[in-house]
Design a protein around this motif. Structure first.
Motif, PDB file in Angstrom:
ATOM      1  N   ASN A  47      55.052 105.449  54.944  1.00 25.15           N
ATOM      2  CA  ASN A  47      55.672 106.703  54.978  1.00 25.15           C
ATOM      3  C   ASN A  47      57.163 106.867  54.869  1.00 25.15           C
ATOM      4  N   GLU A  48      57.968 105.806  55.010  1.00 24.84           N
ATOM      5  CA  GLU A  48      59.287 105.689  54.841  1.00 24.84           C
ATOM      6  C   GLU A  48      59.641 105.526  53.124  1.00 24.84           C
ATOM      7  N   LEU A  49      58.747 104.649  52.509  1.00 22.76           N
ATOM      8  CA  LEU A  49      58.627 104.400  51.239  1.00 22.76           C
ATOM      9  C   LEU A  49      58.557 105.588  50.476  1.00 22.76           C
ATOM     10  N   LEU A  50      57.625 106.316  51.002  1.00 20.09           N
ATOM     11  CA  LEU A  50      57.292 107.618  50.382  1.00 20.09           C
ATOM     12  C   LEU A  50      58.440 108.489  50.304  1.00 20.09           C
ATOM     13  N   ARG A  51      59.096 108.509  51.276  1.00 22.73           N
ATOM     14  CA  ARG A  51      60.331 109.517  51.657  1.00 22.73           C
ATOM     15  C   ARG A  51      61.478 109.093  50.606  1.00 22.73           C
ATOM     16  N   LYS A  52      61.539 107.819  50.557  1.00 26.04           N
ATOM     17  CA  LYS A  52      62.761 107.204  49.477  1.00 26.04           C
ATOM     18  C   LYS A  52      62.349 107.360  47.995  1.00 26.04           C
ATOM     19  N   LEU A  53      61.018 107.392  47.809  1.00 24.91           N
ATOM     20  CA  LEU A  53      60.535 107.504  46.514  1.00 24.91           C
ATOM     21  C   LEU A  53      60.699 109.156  46.281  1.00 24.91           C
ATOM     22  N   LEU A  54      60.529 109.774  47.266  1.00 22.36           N
ATOM     23  CA  LEU A  54      60.768 111.368  46.822  1.00 22.36           C
ATOM     24  C   LEU A  54      62.373 111.486  46.692  1.00 22.36           C
ATOM     25  N   GLU A  55      63.160 110.825  47.448  1.00 22.40           N
ATOM     26  CA  GLU A  55      64.461 111.123  47.195  1.00 22.40           C
ATOM     27  C   GLU A  55      64.929 110.390  45.686  1.00 22.40           C
ATOM     28  N   TYR A  56      64.368 109.272  45.339  1.00 22.20           N
ATOM     29  CA  TYR A  56      64.858 108.652  44.180  1.00 22.20           C
ATOM     30  C   TYR A  56      64.216 109.446  42.901  1.00 22.20           C
ATOM     31  N   ASN A  57      63.370 110.291  43.138  1.00 25.61           N
ATOM     32  CA  ASN A  57      62.675 110.929  41.957  1.00 25.61           C
ATOM     33  C   ASN A  57      63.604 112.390  41.836  1.00 25.61           C
ATOM     34  N   LEU A  58      63.989 112.953  43.061  1.00 27.68           N
ATOM     35  CA  LEU A  58      65.009 113.896  43.073  1.00 27.68           C
ATOM     36  C   LEU A  58      66.415 113.859  42.618  1.00 27.68           C
ATOM     37  N   ARG A  59      66.951 112.400  42.994  1.00 27.66           N
ATOM     38  CA  ARG A  59      68.207 111.963  42.217  1.00 27.66           C
ATOM     39  C   ARG A  59      68.177 111.748  40.892  1.00 27.66           C
ATOM     40  N   GLN A  60      66.879 111.520  40.486  1.00 25.80           N
ATOM     41  CA  GLN A  60      66.689 111.017  39.156  1.00 25.80           C
ATOM     42  C   GLN A  60      66.733 112.279  38.102  1.00 25.80           C
ATOM     43  N   VAL A  61      66.349 113.414  38.737  1.00 26.99           N
ATOM     44  CA  VAL A  61      66.147 114.856  38.238  1.00 26.99           C
ATOM     45  C   VAL A  61      67.819 115.250  37.767  1.00 26.99           C
ATOM     46  N   ILE A  62      68.566 115.093  39.101  1.00 22.72           N
ATOM     47  CA  ILE A  62      69.705 115.276  38.892  1.00 22.72           C
ATOM     48  C   ILE A  62      70.769 114.633  38.160  1.00 22.72           C
ATOM     49  N   HIS A  63      70.525 113.287  38.125  1.00 23.88           N
ATOM     50  CA  HIS A  63      71.239 112.318  37.109  1.00 23.88           C
ATOM     51  C   HIS A  63      70.865 112.599  35.550  1.00 23.88           C
ATOM     52  N   GLU A  64      69.683 113.004  35.315  1.00 15.60           N
ATOM     53  CA  GLU A  64      69.141 113.314  34.133  1.00 15.60           C
ATOM     54  C   GLU A  64      69.707 114.635  33.644  1.00 15.60           C
ATOM     55  N   SER A  65      69.842 115.700  34.567  1.00 13.09           N
ATOM     56  CA  SER A  65      70.425 116.802  34.158  1.00 13.09           C
ATOM     57  C   SER A  65      71.766 116.634  33.733  1.00 13.09           C
ATOM     58  N   SER A  66      72.569 115.901  34.653  1.00 14.24           N
ATOM     59  CA  SER A  66      74.215 115.751  34.131  1.00 14.24           C
ATOM     60  C   SER A  66      74.362 115.027  33.022  1.00 14.24           C
ATOM     61  N   VAL A  67      73.294 114.129  32.579  1.00 10.63           N
ATOM     62  CA  VAL A  67      73.365 113.288  31.456  1.00 10.63           C
ATOM     63  C   VAL A  67      73.237 114.384  30.205  1.00 10.63           C
ATOM     64  N   ILE A  68      72.253 115.281  30.492  1.00 11.87           N
ATOM     65  CA  ILE A  68      72.052 116.560  29.431  1.00 11.87           C
ATOM     66  C   ILE A  68      73.402 117.149  29.155  1.00 11.87           C
ATOM     67  N   ASP A  69      73.811 117.681  30.388  1.00 10.72           N
ATOM     68  CA  ASP A  69      74.984 118.597  30.329  1.00 10.72           C
ATOM     69  C   ASP A  69      76.240 117.973  29.680  1.00 10.72           C
ATOM     70  N   SER A  70      76.224 116.551  29.704  1.00  7.43           N
ATOM     71  CA  SER A  70      77.523 115.983  29.291  1.00  7.43           C
ATOM     72  C   SER A  70      77.320 115.460  27.917  1.00  7.43           C
ATOM     73  N   LYS A  71      76.336 116.092  27.161  1.00  3.73           N
ATOM     74  CA  LYS A  71      76.192 116.010  25.677  1.00  3.73           C
ATOM     75  C   LYS A  71      76.781 116.963  24.884  1.00  3.73           C
ATOM     76  N   ALA A  72      77.913 116.575  24.263  1.00  6.12           N
ATOM     77  CA  ALA A  72      78.865 117.370  23.460  1.00  6.12           C
ATOM     78  C   ALA A  72      78.070 118.118  22.311  1.00  6.12           C
ATOM     79  N   ASP A  73      77.248 117.252  21.647  1.00  4.30           N
ATOM     80  CA  ASP A  73      76.684 117.489  20.496  1.00  4.30           C
ATOM     81  C   ASP A  73      75.510 118.424  20.584  1.00  4.30           C
ATOM     82  N   MET A  74      74.959 118.569  21.729  1.00  4.64           N
ATOM     83  CA  MET A  74      73.997 119.939  21.989  1.00  4.64           C
ATOM     84  C   MET A  74      74.607 121.113  22.359  1.00  4.64           C
ATOM     85  N   SER A  75      73.616 122.295  21.991  1.00  6.84           N
ATOM     86  CA  SER A  75      74.010 123.782  22.162  1.00  6.84           C
ATOM     87  C   SER A  75      73.637 123.879  23.485  1.00  6.84           C
ATOM     88  N   ASP A  76      73.834 125.177  24.255  1.00 10.83           N
ATOM     89  CA  ASP A  76      73.400 125.526  25.359  1.00 10.83           C
ATOM     90  C   ASP A  76      72.195 125.724  25.525  1.00 10.83           C
TER      91      ASP A  76
END
Length: 231
Positions: A47-76
């Motif tokens: 159960n704890e592994l599942l909870r940490k995995l859910l957190e990991y995936n959530l942070r992955q989403v936020i991390h990937e979103s920030s990477v996308i937002d940082s791309k100066a060569d992409m339009s909105d």
């Protein structure tokens, strides 16, 4: 790769292939070529592994979103579609966890885990809401929750179709279709009252703002999605 990250990623793969209930800690240990005792040094229970995995995936989403937002060569628009693209890919890659988040899962009998899943679900909804506001602007503020549910529902349903019938459409086609539908809905919904508003959502979920979940966990490493030239 950090051992903790390896365990999370191998567990995610096993859960997706066999279902959460059908995977034991012993099975995870064997896949990681570690002893079960070593797994328990990182996670005291499945159960704890599942909870940490859910957190990991959530942070992955936020991390990937920030990477996308940082791309100066992409339009909105390209950034907005890239986030939809990532969400679809993430759903497919994490199909078991995605289903557990969409529905009240009978696979987990732990009340604490179910509450955590609700929090993660609400955080992902907020992420989508913020993406809509970032792209369409304040003019959709009064209808943004309606658009959020439509966006998430479209992503979930169409991603499931891709899982079941991989050759019917491409991810890029789905992204284009969702974006075009949202453009039409933005114009249409502005002439009608919103079904959901901020007060209703706060009363429904009643979560206090928690910024800690958005902070990158230094103990794990994050994968990076390679986007197509035109997402």
């Amino acid at each position: 790769m950090e051992k903790r990250t390896k365990i999370l990623l191998e567990a995610k793969k096993l859960f997706s292939e066999h279902g959460y209930n059908n995977v034991s800690m012993q099975c995870i240990a064997e896949t990681c070529t570690m002893s079960k005792a070593s797994i328990y040094k990182f996670f005291e229970s499945k159960n704890e592994l599942l909870r940490k995995l859910l957190e990991y995936n959530l942070r992955q989403v936020i991390h990937e979103s920030s990477v996308i937002d940082s791309k100066a060569d992409m339009s909105d628009e390209e950034k907005f579609k890239a986030k939809i693209y990532y969400q679809i890919k993430s759903y497919i890659e994490n199909k078991e966890l995605s289903k557990m988040l969409i529905f009240t899962s009978s696979s987990v009998d732990c009340t604490e885990i179910k509450k955590h899943m609700e929090f993660v679900r609400y955080t992902i909804m907020n992420w989508n809401k913020n993406n809509l506001l970032q792209y369409y602007g304040e003019e959709v503020l009064n209808i943004v929750w309606d658009l959020t549910f439509i966006l998430i529902g479209s992503v979930n349903m169409l991603a499931q179709i891709m899982i079941d019938n991989k050759s019917i459409v491409t991810t890029e086609q789905i992204v284009q279709e969702i974006k075009k539908n949202l453009d039409v809905l933005v114009k249409d919904k502005q002439s009608r009252p919103a079904l959901f508003d901020e007060e209703k959502m706060n009363n429904k979920f009643n979560y206090e703002k928690n910024e800690d979940i958005f902070e990158q966990d230094k103990s794990v490493s994050y994968t990076h999605l390679t986007l197509p030239t035109k997402a």
